[in-house]
Design a protein around this motif. Structure first.
Motif, PDB file in Angstrom:
ATOM      1  N   ARG A 140       0.839  -1.201   0.000  1.00 48.09           N
ATOM      2  CA  ARG A 140       0.000   0.000   0.000  1.00 48.09           C
ATOM      3  C   ARG A 140       0.877   1.255   0.000  1.00 48.09           C
ATOM      4  O   ARG A 140       0.608   2.211  -0.729  1.00 48.09           O
ATOM      5  N   GLY A 141       1.926   1.231   0.820  1.00 52.01           N
ATOM      6  CA  GLY A 141       2.817   2.379   0.883  1.00 52.01           C
ATOM      7  C   GLY A 141       3.540   2.615  -0.424  1.00 52.01           C
ATOM      8  O   GLY A 141       3.776   3.763  -0.828  1.00 52.01           O
ATOM      9  N   ARG A 142       3.912   1.535  -1.141  1.00 55.18           N
ATOM     10  CA  ARG A 142       4.600   1.695  -2.435  1.00 55.18           C
ATOM     11  C   ARG A 142       3.676   2.325  -3.468  1.00 55.18           C
ATOM     12  O   ARG A 142       4.103   3.165  -4.275  1.00 55.18           O
ATOM     13  N   VAL A 143       2.410   1.929  -3.451  1.00 55.66           N
ATOM     14  CA  VAL A 143       1.441   2.553  -4.365  1.00 55.66           C
ATOM     15  C   VAL A 143       1.280   4.034  -4.056  1.00 55.66           C
ATOM     16  O   VAL A 143       1.282   4.892  -4.951  1.00 55.66           O
ATOM     17  N   GLN A 173       5.843 -10.503  -6.691  1.00 55.23           N
ATOM     18  CA  GLN A 173       6.090 -10.359  -8.126  1.00 55.23           C
ATOM     19  C   GLN A 173       4.942  -9.633  -8.809  1.00 55.23           C
ATOM     20  O   GLN A 173       5.155  -8.762  -9.662  1.00 55.23           O
ATOM     21  N   THR A 174       3.705  -9.973  -8.427  1.00 51.13           N
ATOM     22  CA  THR A 174       2.546  -9.288  -8.991  1.00 51.13           C
ATOM     23  C   THR A 174       2.549  -7.822  -8.595  1.00 51.13           C
ATOM     24  O   THR A 174       2.207  -6.947  -9.404  1.00 51.13           O
ATOM     25  N   ALA A 175       2.942  -7.546  -7.350  1.00 53.32           N
ATOM     26  CA  ALA A 175       3.010  -6.158  -6.892  1.00 53.32           C
ATOM     27  C   ALA A 175       3.993  -5.349  -7.732  1.00 53.32           C
ATOM     28  O   ALA A 175       3.725  -4.198  -8.107  1.00 53.32           O
ATOM     29  N   ASP A 176       5.157  -5.954  -8.068  1.00 56.82           N
ATOM     30  CA  ASP A 176       6.139  -5.245  -8.890  1.00 56.82           C
ATOM     31  C   ASP A 176       5.574  -4.923 -10.267  1.00 56.82           C
ATOM     32  O   ASP A 176       5.760  -3.813 -10.793  1.00 56.82           O
ATOM     33  N   HIS A 177       4.878  -5.897 -10.880  1.00 49.54           N
ATOM     34  CA  HIS A 177       4.287  -5.652 -12.203  1.00 49.54           C
ATOM     35  C   HIS A 177       3.212  -4.567 -12.135  1.00 49.54           C
ATOM     36  O   HIS A 177       3.099  -3.717 -13.035  1.00 49.54           O
ATOM     37  N   LEU A 233       3.008  -2.086  -9.989  1.00 47.48           N
ATOM     38  CA  LEU A 233       3.629  -0.775  -9.803  1.00 47.48           C
ATOM     39  C   LEU A 233       4.234  -0.258 -11.101  1.00 47.48           C
ATOM     40  O   LEU A 233       4.188   0.948 -11.379  1.00 47.48           O
ATOM     41  N   THR A 234       4.785  -1.165 -11.921  1.00 48.78           N
ATOM     42  CA  THR A 234       5.305  -0.750 -13.229  1.00 48.78           C
ATOM     43  C   THR A 234       4.174  -0.228 -14.111  1.00 48.78           C
ATOM     44  O   THR A 234       4.311   0.816 -14.783  1.00 48.78           O
TER      45      THR A 234
END
Length: 470
Positions: free
Chosen positions: A366-369, A399-403, A405-406
Motif C-alpha cells: 500500500r505504501g509503495r502505491v 512479483q505481482t506487486a512489482d508488475h 507498480l510498473t
C-alpha cells in the motif's frame, strides 16, 4: 604505649599505608604494616565492602592453628565499618600491640577513604570518556543497529560485565533483546524475550532502573538465559520522554555485585547514550531529508527545463515535417519526433524515480502505491486520489506487486502527457475475478483529460486498466 622505641616503627607503618592511591595496593600495605608492627606471622583483612572480595590479603599462607592467639581490630572509614584486621601466629599479643594496631587502624581508615575517592574519580573519568566516545561514534554515519551495538559494547567494557545487551519493547507488550555484546558468541542471547506479565517488565517499560543481585535466583527474572548471569543492572535508555529501550549489564554468576558508585555512573551513562541515540536519529533524518530535497530539486529542474524544451523541440519538428515537400525529409523528421517522445518518456520515468525513497527503505505494498502517486504529484501539479478495495497487503504477491507498480508508473506518466488533466483516480481492487474465473487484482487509473496512450474514452477522460491473477 610506653617508651619511645615503638614510635619509629609506628611512624613507618602509618606512612606506608598511605603511600599508594590504588585501593587494592593500600589494603596490602595495611596488612603488611600490621604484621610488621606486631610481629604476627599471620595477617588478613576481611571486608564487607561489596566492591571487594571478602578476605583480601593473607600475610602467611594457610589458616592459623586452632587455639592460636588471635587479635582483631575493626577498621572504620568515616562512620562506616569497612572491615576487620585479623592477626595471629604470635604466642601472646600485648596491650601495646593492641594499642599500636588501633592507631594503625585509624590511619588505615583515612588511607582507604582516600583510595576510595581516587578510585571513584578514576571510574567517573572512564565512564565520562566512554560516554563521549559513544556520542562521537553514534553521530558518525552508520546504521541504527550498529549504534545500539556500540552502546552495548562500550557499556559492557566500562562496567566489567559479562555481557551488554539492548532490549526494546515488542508489539505484544513485552521486551526483546535486539543486540548484544559478550566475551563469547552472543548469538543465542539475541532474540530472547521478556514476556508480558513479567514482574520486572512494568519497571522497565516505565523507564525505571532495575538492580539485581543474582539473575539466576531472582524471581523477577524470567528469561531463558537468566541462569548464566549473576549481578545485573537494567537501565532505561530514555531521552526527552521517549523510551528507546533498556541497557542490561549482567555479570557472571559468582562475580562481585555492583557498588553504589558503579550503579550511579551506569545510570548516567545510559541517559547520555539515549540522548546520543536520539541526536543520531535526528541527524540521520536531516541527512535523509536533504537527499529527498535534492532529488525533488533535480526532478523539478528536469520537468521544468528539460521536458519542456524537448516537448517544444518535438513540436517544431512536427511543424517542419508537415511543411516539408520531401518524403525522405518527412520520414527523417518523423523518426526524430519518435525519438524525442521516447526520450521524454524516459525523463519522466526518471522524475518519478527521483520522488521515491531509497530502494532499501522498508515499506508495504500500500505504501509503495501511495509513494508512486505522491511522486507523480510533483510532475502533475496535483496529487492523484488513491483507493484500495480488499486485503491488498495480504493477497498481492511480491512479483505481482512489482508488475502492478510498473503498470501504474506507466499510466501516470501517460496521463501527465495528456492535456487538460486536472484529476486522476487510482484504484487497486483485489475483490474481483478475472474473465477465466480466477481471483485477480485490478488496477484502474482514470483521468479527466483527453484520450491517448492505451486508454479508452472520447473526450470525457481516459481510463487505463491492468489486471493479473492472485
Amino acid at each position: 604505649m610506653t617508651g619511645e622505641d615503638p614510635l619509629p616503627p609506628l611512624l613507618e607503618a602509618v606512612l606506608s599505608v598511605g603511600t599508594d592511591l590504588e585501593l587494592r595496593t593500600t589494603l596490602e600495605h595495611i596488612v603488611d604494616a600490621a604484621a610488621d608492627l606486631t610481629g604476627a606471622r599471620y595477617a588478613a583483612l576481611g571486608t564487607a565492602d561489596p566492591g571487594q572480595d571478602g578476605l583480601i590479603e593473607i600475610r602467611a599462607p594457610g589458616a592459623p592453628a586452632a587455639g592460636a592467639a588471635m587479635l582483631t581490630v575493626p577498621i572504620h572509614v568515616q562512620d562506616e565499618e569497612f572491615g576487620t584486621l585479623h592477626l595471629a601466629g604470635k604466642e601472646t599479643f600485648t596491650t601495646e600491640d593492641e594499642q599500636l594496631l588501633h592507631v594503625l587502624a585509624v590511619q588505615a581508615g583515612i588511607a582507604i577513604g582516600n583510595a576510595r575517592l581516587y578510585e571513584a574519580a578514576r571510574q567517573r573519568e572512564r565512564w565520562i570518556e566512554g560516554a563521549a566516545a559513544v556520542t562521537t561514534a553514534l553521530l558518525s554515519d552508520g546504521p541504527a543497529a550498529d549504534a545500539l551495538t556500540t552502546v552495548a559494547e562500550r557499556a559492557r567494557i566500562l562496567a566489567d560485565a559479562s555481557a551488554g545487551v539492548i532490549l526494546q519493547p515488542t508489539e505484544e507488550g513485552g521486551m526483546e533483546i535486539v543486540t548484544a555484546s559478550a566475551y563469547d558468541d552472543p548469538g543465542d542471547i539475541v532474540g530472547t524475550t521478556i514476556a508480558p506479565g513479567s514482574p520486572v517488565l512494568e519497571q522497565l517499560l516505565g523507564g525505571e532502573p532495575v538492580f539485581v543481585d543474582d539473575s539466576a535466583t531472582d524471581p523477577r527474572m524470567t528469561t531463558r538465559v537468566r541462569h548464566r548471569f549473576g549481578p545485573s543492572m537494567m537501565l532505561p535508555l530514555q531521552a526527552g520522554g521517549r523510551l528507546i529501550g533498556t541497557l542490561a549489564l549482567p555479570r557472571r554468576r559468582g562475580d562481585r555485585p555492583y557498588t553504589s558508585v558503579e550503579r550511579l555512573l551506569a545510570v548516567q551513562f545510559a541517559s547520555q547514550a539515549a540522548l546520543a541515540l536520539v541526536l543520531a536519529d535526528a541527524q540521520h533524518s536531516r541527512e535523509l531529508l536533504a537527499v529527498f530535497e535534492d532529488r525533488d530539486r533535480i526532478a523539478r529542474d528536469l520537468h521544468d527545463l528539460v521536458v519542456q524544451r524537448l516537448f517544444a523541440t518535438g513540436m517544431m519538428l512536427e511543424s517542419a515535417q508537415r511543411r516539408s515537400g520531401s518524403e525522405d525529409v518527412r520520414e527523417t523528421l518523423g523518426q526524430a519526433v519518435d525519438e524525442l517522445q521516447s526520450t521524454i518518456q524516459e525523463v519522466r520515468t526518471t522524475i518519478f524515480a527521483l520522488q521515491q525513497p531509497p530502494a532499501d527503505a522498508p515499506t508495504t505494498f500500500r505504501g509503495r502505491v501511495l509513494r508512486e502517486t505522491a511522486g507523480a504529484a510533483a510532475v502533475l501539479g496535483f496529487a492523484p486520489s488513491t483507493r484500495f478495495t480488499g486485503a491488498v497487503e495480504s493477497r498481492v504477491p511480491e512479483q505481482t506487486a512489482d508488475h502492478l507498480l510498473t503498470a501504474l508508473r506507466r499510466a501516470l506518466a501517460a496521463a501527465s502527457r495528456r492535456s487538460g488533466v486536472s484529476r486522476i483516480e487510482v484504484t487497486v481492487d483485489v475483490t474481483g475475478t478475472l474473465p477465466d474465473g480466477r481471483d485477480g487484482v485490478r488496477l484502474t487509473v482514470h483521468d479527466d483529460g483527453g484520450t491517448g496512450d492505451g486508454g479508452t474514452g472520447a473526450g470525457t477522460g481516459t481510463t487505463v486498466n491492468w489486471q493479473a491473477p492472485l
